[in-house]
Design a protein around this motif. Structure first.
Motif, short mmCIF file in Angstrom:
data_model
loop_
_atom_site.label_atom_id
_atom_site.label_comp_id
_atom_site.label_asym_id
_atom_site.label_seq_id
_atom_site.Cartn_x
_atom_site.Cartn_y
_atom_site.Cartn_z
N ASP A 92 0.86 -1.18 0.00
CA ASP A 92 0.00 0.00 0.00
C ASP A 92 0.90 1.23 0.00
N ILE A 93 0.72 2.06 -1.05
CA ILE A 93 1.58 3.23 -1.20
C ILE A 93 1.11 4.35 -0.27
N GLY A 94 -0.18 4.37 0.04
CA GLY A 94 -0.67 5.34 1.02
C GLY A 94 -0.80 6.76 0.50
N LEU A 95 -0.94 6.91 -0.82
CA LEU A 95 -1.02 8.27 -1.37
C LEU A 95 -2.39 8.56 -1.96
N ALA A 96 -3.00 7.61 -2.67
CA ALA A 96 -4.28 7.86 -3.32
C ALA A 96 -4.97 6.51 -3.54
N ASN A 97 -5.71 6.36 -4.64
CA ASN A 97 -6.53 5.16 -4.79
C ASN A 97 -6.16 4.27 -5.97
N GLY A 98 -5.00 4.47 -6.59
CA GLY A 98 -4.61 3.66 -7.73
C GLY A 98 -4.29 2.23 -7.30
N THR A 99 -4.80 1.27 -8.06
CA THR A 99 -4.55 -0.14 -7.75
C THR A 99 -4.09 -0.90 -8.99
N ALA A 100 -3.41 -2.01 -8.75
CA ALA A 100 -3.00 -2.89 -9.85
C ALA A 100 -2.56 -4.22 -9.26
N GLN A 101 -2.54 -5.22 -10.13
CA GLN A 101 -1.98 -6.51 -9.75
C GLN A 101 -0.95 -6.91 -10.79
N ALA A 102 0.02 -7.72 -10.38
CA ALA A 102 0.97 -8.30 -11.33
C ALA A 102 1.34 -9.68 -10.82
N TRP A 103 1.77 -10.51 -11.76
CA TRP A 103 2.16 -11.88 -11.43
C TRP A 103 3.53 -12.15 -12.02
N GLY A 104 4.37 -12.78 -11.24
CA GLY A 104 5.69 -13.14 -11.73
C GLY A 104 6.12 -14.46 -11.12
N CYS A 105 7.39 -14.75 -11.25
CA CYS A 105 7.90 -16.00 -10.69
C CYS A 105 9.28 -15.75 -10.11
N ASP A 106 9.78 -16.72 -9.39
CA ASP A 106 11.07 -16.55 -8.75
C ASP A 106 12.21 -16.71 -9.78
N LEU A 107 13.40 -16.34 -9.36
CA LEU A 107 14.60 -16.44 -10.21
C LEU A 107 15.52 -17.46 -9.56
N THR A 108 15.76 -18.54 -10.28
CA THR A 108 16.42 -19.70 -9.67
C THR A 108 17.60 -20.18 -10.53
N HIS A 109 18.32 -21.13 -9.98
CA HIS A 109 19.38 -21.77 -10.75
C HIS A 109 18.82 -22.38 -12.04
N GLY A 110 17.57 -22.82 -12.00
CA GLY A 110 16.97 -23.40 -13.20
C GLY A 110 16.96 -22.41 -14.36
N TYR A 111 16.67 -21.13 -14.06
CA TYR A 111 16.67 -20.10 -15.11
C TYR A 111 18.07 -19.97 -15.72
N ILE A 112 19.07 -19.96 -14.86
CA ILE A 112 20.45 -19.85 -15.35
C ILE A 112 20.81 -21.08 -16.18
N ASN A 113 20.41 -22.24 -15.69
CA ASN A 113 20.72 -23.47 -16.44
C ASN A 113 20.10 -23.43 -17.84
N ILE A 114 18.84 -23.01 -17.93
CA ILE A 114 18.15 -23.03 -19.21
C ILE A 114 18.76 -22.01 -20.17
N ASN A 115 19.08 -20.82 -19.65
CA ASN A 115 19.48 -19.73 -20.53
C ASN A 115 20.97 -19.50 -20.65
N GLY A 116 21.74 -20.13 -19.77
CA GLY A 116 23.18 -19.92 -19.80
C GLY A 116 23.94 -21.07 -20.43
N ALA A 117 23.21 -22.04 -20.94
CA ALA A 117 23.88 -23.20 -21.55
C ALA A 117 24.56 -22.77 -22.84
N TYR A 118 25.78 -23.21 -23.03
CA TYR A 118 26.50 -22.83 -24.24
C TYR A 118 25.81 -23.45 -25.45
N ARG A 119 25.65 -22.62 -26.48
CA ARG A 119 25.02 -23.07 -27.72
C ARG A 119 25.91 -24.06 -28.42
N SER A 120 25.39 -25.20 -28.74
CA SER A 120 26.24 -26.22 -29.37
C SER A 120 26.28 -26.01 -30.87
#
Lengths: 411, 411
Positions: free
Chosen positions: B383-411
């Motif tokens: 709660d920002i405590g300034l006015a009435n603007g609202t929103a929602q967002a959804w995300g996910c955690d950042l894990t070793h799995g992300y690094i494994n998937i995206n940091g693998a050397y291209r063969s």
């Protein structure tokens, strides 16, 4: 925990840090959080010292940031007190009272106004600063201040930094040789800490606060504001520049005075060196990235593109994996909202042009690119092909080390 | 490689996907990149079908995105062709010619104009699409199209997705019951791929293109535009909505017509379900994050704050480490440039208020917070405590799995 981290493979040895007239530094163990290492740093500046500063743009700044912003008003400084281990952030009234108490303590020792004392804190957030430990330690620390204390200070402000960071320059203003020297600390994290970037630079040049502020604003724009480890901006970032006036150069009243040209170049170069030392100690870093953007519609647009590439998790993981993944560079250029045209875009890695005019360069030689990606310093050059805007940015790769440092469960 | 990834711990079973009047789907193996799995999907829509679409905002979009944007002009659709394994991005003139060829192929089979054929591609970028493989496979695929082909289609558009994604709804327009049904694919990466989000939704409602476009724009604003896996926007993101008109509801000419209220609610809910399925398959995901922001100066400001928190590497790694690190949440709020005031800010995690009015809540009960952080779905309320603007967002955690998937050397 800080000491358990291996030294960054991109570390640099601490340079020799000669005395700088009008500055005395020291460091001691105040036991704020760490044990068996210095965690409290103090500097005294000669009477007449001017000061300039740039601060985090966070809307949730730490109490010391608020303090320094207010203390800057008259452009005068006599002392600096920095502690590591507790950032004094999100600590409400107690945080404010801690800054008042420690500024008063230092002012009493130095014999100056509290508003001439500058404060910085780095470390855990949301815990009240144990300011009495600082009050108790300051008199003993003050007694040890020395013109030779720079290296001790560089070590005393570290948190999870894996090596101390400093840089030094000389320049001429008219017939007078002046020195510029600074220390910095970078991104370090022990849960529940958050990264904090602090840098303190001093010169013996005699320059009004308005002049050094203008020089600092300009220099930061092309150094500290062009680096990123993980896109997360600290609540405590602070860079202060002190000018003691002890070199006795002739008076200069404007930042654009021609006699400041060499000083400006030296200051810019020192700020960039300090900024790059921070990148060299980025959390989990194994490779630096240097992004050069040309051909954008403006320098600001080029800056935004360069920072988008430097911050892209997919570019950062590709660099970690030694993968010359130009497609992810194209993606990062495309996503950042700045004018770009796929069909005029070129991407080079390590000096080899890989993609040009909207498509891959047919049969480009991968050999030098593969060799370049195995190195420690990765050069990515992007030409937008629209106009003449240019910028540079520096970042680091995203590795398992970053996850290890920041994903550890808080004990 | 795709098949080697373990199924996300947040996966959901594919729901039953009944026929939807006016839509026939199918999938086949065209051998574009993968072996031993379907990689080419086709749909045929009944004559009179209208279409709406939203696309990546990337300045470097793929050739199929360009094609669909142009084909949208008259709001009519008769066919959809999607391939996995090659994104047809940054492929220059050859990429454009591939889209023309495949649209012509499909138009010939269906007996429609090429501009009524919609195309999407996902996979490797910078490699010319082997469009002849698609041309060869299409006639056989067309012969197999079926009202029961939805599940096959959901599987055929996957790249490194670890589970197929679909959702279905019914709603009433006046006295007529209509169905809305969609499939989606999420972020997957095999070097040198880049993440691609594709979603295709159809309804048997009879609605003009202008109406479904308005409904889609509005629904996406509160679903797909509120999710993030890693802040990197694909060059190929595409969400298409087809309305076949087979349900025979009374004519509706305006998106804000009261008789569309239930349809709008169902569509919004379906879009959000599909968007959250994408998060549930985020690369390396072990936990989802749901960010709720209240008290901002506007809804847009609240959205920017929520997305800044969802994208913060430090928040994401803290969630991965099951650390209720509210300090990093404060940092992310503070850095994002939106109006906020440290001294009116509150942060709750899992329903427990941890920080309020610029400081930590003294002696808050950590027990329920620790238990919440061990779960799969993490609730962070700010709660920002300034006015009435609202929103929602959804995300996910950042894990070793992300690094494994995206940091693998291209063969």
């Amino acid at each position: 925990m800080a000491n358990a981290l291996p030294v960054s493979p991109l570390s640099r040895p601490l340079p020799e840090l000669p005395p700088l007239a009008g500055v005395r530094f020291g460091a001691t163990e105040a036991g704020i959080r760490y044990r068996g290492r210095t965690d409290l740093v103090m500097a005294e500046f000669a009477p007449g010292t001017t000061v300039a500063g740039v601060y985090t743009r966070s809307k949730c700044p730490g109490a010391p940031v608020d303090w320094c912003r207010a203390a800057m008003a008259d452009g005068r400084a006599r002392a600096l007190v920095v502690n590591a281990g507790n950032a004094n952030v999100f600590t409400g009234r107690a945080g404010f009272e801690a800054t008042q108490a420690n500024a008063a303590d230092a002012a009493r020792l130095v014999g100056c106004a509290a508003s001439e004392v500058f404060l910085a804190s780095t470390g855990v957030i949301g815990e009240v600063l144990p300011y009495r430990k600082i009050s108790v330690a300051l008199p003993g620390l003050y007694a040890t201040l020395s013109e030779h204390g720079w290296a001790d200070a560089a070590r005393g402000i570290m948190t999870t930094d894996t090596f101390p960071k400093a840089a030094t320059r000389v320049a001429r203003i008219g017939a007078t040789t002046v020195r510029i020297q600074g220390i910095a600390k970078g991104s370090g994290m022990i849960a529940p800490d958050m990264a904090t970037m602090l840098a303190f630079v001093a010169t013996d040049a005699k320059l009004p606060a308005s002049v050094i502020q203008a020089l600092l604003d300009d220099g930061v724009r092309r150094s500290f504001n062009c680096i990123t480890v993980d896109s997360d901006t600290s609540t405590s970032d602070m860079l202060l520049l002190f000018a003691t006036g002890q070199a006795g150069n002739a008076e200069v009243t404007r930042a654009d005075a021609p006699e400041l040209a060499e000083f400006r170049t030296a200051l810019d170069s020192l700020l960039l060196e300090l900024a790059l030392l921070v990148i060299r100690d980025g959390e989990g870093v194994t490779k630096m990235m240097h992004i050069t953007v040309t051909g954008a519609v403006s320098d600001q647009s080029a800056h935004n593109i360069a920072m988008a590439v430097a911050n892209s998790p997919l570019v950062k993981t590709a660099v970690a994996g030694e993968d010359a993944n130009w497609g992810r560079v194209v993606m990062a250029v495309g996503k950042c909202g700045e004018p770009a045209n796929r069909d005029t875009l070129s991407v080079s890695i390590g000096g080899t042009c890989i993609a040009q005019n909207g498509t891959v360069v047919p049969d480009y030689d991968e050999t030098p690119v593969v060799a370049h990606m195995r190195g420690r310093e990765i050069e990515i050059a992007i030409d937008i092909g629209l106009a003449n805007g240019t910028a540079q940015a520096w970042g680091c790769d995203l590795t398992h080390g970053y996850i290890n440092i920041n994903g550890a469960y808080r004990s």
